[in-house]
Write a protein that holds these residues in place. Structure first.
Motif, PDB file in Angstrom:
ATOM      1  N   ASN A  85       0.801  -1.241  -0.106  1.00 24.56           N
ATOM      2  CA  ASN A  85       0.115  -0.043   0.104  1.00 24.56           C
ATOM      3  C   ASN A  85       1.000   1.350  -0.140  1.00 24.56           C
ATOM      4  OD1 ASN A  85      -2.184   1.534  -0.023  1.00 24.56           O
ATOM      5  ND2 ASN A  85      -2.429   1.417   2.115  1.00 24.56           N
ATOM      6  N   PHE A  86       1.459   1.417  -1.178  1.00 23.00           N
ATOM      7  CA  PHE A  86       2.403   2.717  -1.192  1.00 23.00           C
ATOM      8  C   PHE A  86       1.803   3.488  -2.437  1.00 23.00           C
ATOM      9  CE2 PHE A  86       6.137   2.691   1.785  1.00 23.00           C
ATOM     10  CZ  PHE A  86       5.723   1.463   2.319  1.00 23.00           C
ATOM     11  N   PRO A  87       2.116   4.975  -2.363  1.00 18.14           N
ATOM     12  CA  PRO A  87       1.577   5.554  -3.473  1.00 18.14           C
ATOM     13  C   PRO A  87       2.350   5.376  -4.938  1.00 18.14           C
ATOM     14  CG  PRO A  87       2.883   6.939  -2.038  1.00 18.14           C
ATOM     15  CD  PRO A  87       2.846   5.644  -1.463  1.00 18.14           C
ATOM     16  N   ASP A  88       2.106   5.945  -6.038  1.00 19.18           N
ATOM     17  CA  ASP A  88       2.566   5.731  -7.293  1.00 19.18           C
ATOM     18  C   ASP A  88       3.781   6.343  -7.443  1.00 19.18           C
ATOM     19  OD1 ASP A  88      -0.719   5.684  -9.167  1.00 19.18           O
ATOM     20  OD2 ASP A  88       0.455   4.145  -7.741  1.00 19.18           O
ATOM     21  N   ARG A  89       4.306   7.027  -6.485  1.00 15.46           N
ATOM     22  CA  ARG A  89       5.630   7.699  -6.498  1.00 15.46           C
ATOM     23  C   ARG A  89       6.730   6.776  -6.515  1.00 15.46           C
ATOM     24  NH1 ARG A  89       7.212  10.232  -2.560  1.00 15.46           N
ATOM     25  NH2 ARG A  89       5.584   9.562  -1.073  1.00 15.46           N
ATOM     26  N   PHE A  90       6.010   5.724  -5.946  1.00 17.00           N
ATOM     27  CA  PHE A  90       7.441   4.474  -5.659  1.00 17.00           C
ATOM     28  C   PHE A  90       7.309   3.512  -6.910  1.00 17.00           C
ATOM     29  CE2 PHE A  90       8.653   4.510  -1.137  1.00 17.00           C
ATOM     30  CZ  PHE A  90       7.751   5.547  -0.723  1.00 17.00           C
ATOM     31  N   SER A  91       8.078   3.047  -7.590  1.00 18.17           N
ATOM     32  CA  SER A  91       8.121   2.007  -8.655  1.00 18.17           C
ATOM     33  C   SER A  91       9.430   1.399  -8.545  1.00 18.17           C
ATOM     34  CB  SER A  91       8.325   3.048  -9.876  1.00 18.17           C
ATOM     35  OG  SER A  91       9.466   3.728  -9.774  1.00 18.17           O
ATOM     36  N   ALA A  92       9.601   0.379  -9.146  1.00 15.38           N
ATOM     37  CA  ALA A  92      10.617  -0.536  -8.840  1.00 15.38           C
ATOM     38  C   ALA A  92      10.831  -1.551 -10.438  1.00 15.38           C
ATOM     39  CB  ALA A  92      10.592  -1.629  -7.834  1.00 15.38           C
TER      40      ALA A  92
END
Lengths: 107, 115
Positions: free
Chosen positions: B59-66
């Protein structure tokens, strides 16, 4: 929602006393549960897995599906057991950690 | 085997900036997961990658990607940094994903401070 709870933030026991670190989980499926330990200034490391039914460093943990618990036990605590202990649940798409319990074994 | 390695070990960024954290799994491990650990709390799951595909997301915002590369190493990117993103970011690798895995081996983490 899947959740792991560890009711005690801090547990202090004397050397040689029995230890029980509590862990409860909420998951409707077949859980896979783990205990992780973090010693001072070291990285998080796997302590044991319920599926292997092993005993590591004298610790054991039994899965109780009726009580949805996976408590960690050791009959005689040692000072080197002092660490942060995390219970964790793997349900395939996610890996949920509990908030952790700091165990302090007093001399 | 060096275990799971993460770089950098420490990082200071300003609010609004972007950051990339890197992780190299144990040789032979195809699954990589990322976690955020705020001081005093347990690790919070961010992503799991297996065979270069995203297999789980927390449950993290779309600012986080990998992403995961062909050699199974991985990068975690965080855009538009907020003060609340300050945390220890942990990477972990495993032989397999999902059911019946052998547990995760963790790296030492990257300490991100946002000022």
């Amino acid at each position: 929602a899947q959740r792991v709870t560890q009711p005690e933030k801090l547990l202090s026991v004397f050397k040689g006393a029995p230890v029980e670190l509590k862990c409860n989980y909420s998951y409707s499926g077949s859980p896979e549960l783990f205990w992780y330990v973090q010693y001072s200034r070291q990285r998080l490391q796997l302590l044991l897995r319920h599926i292997s039914r092993e005993s590591i460093k004298g610790f054991t943990a039994d899965l109780n599906k009726g009580e949805t618990s996976f408590h960690l036990k050791k009959p005689f605590a040692q000072e080197e057991d002092s660490a942060m202990y995390y219970c964790a649940l793997d349900y395939g798409q996610n890996f949920v950690f509990g908030p952790g319990t700091r165990l302090s074994v007093l001399p | 085997d060096a275990g799971v390695t993460q770089s950098p070990t420490h990082l200071i960024k300003t609010r609004g900036q972007q950051v990339t954290l890197r992780c190299s799994p144990i040789s032979g491990h195809k699954s990589v997961s990322w976690y955020q650990q705020v001081l005093g709390q347990g690790p919070q799951f961010i992503f799991q990658y297996y065979e270069k595909e995203e297999r789980g997301r927390g449950n993290f915002p779309d600012r986080f990607s990998a992403r995961q590369f062909p050699n199974y190493s991985s990068e975690l990117n965080v855009n538009a940094l907020l003060l609340g993103d300050s945390a220890l970011y942990l990477c972990a690798s495993s032989l397999a994903r999902g059911r019946g895995n052998y547990g995760y081996t963790f790296g030492s983490g990257t300490r991100l401070t946002v000022v």
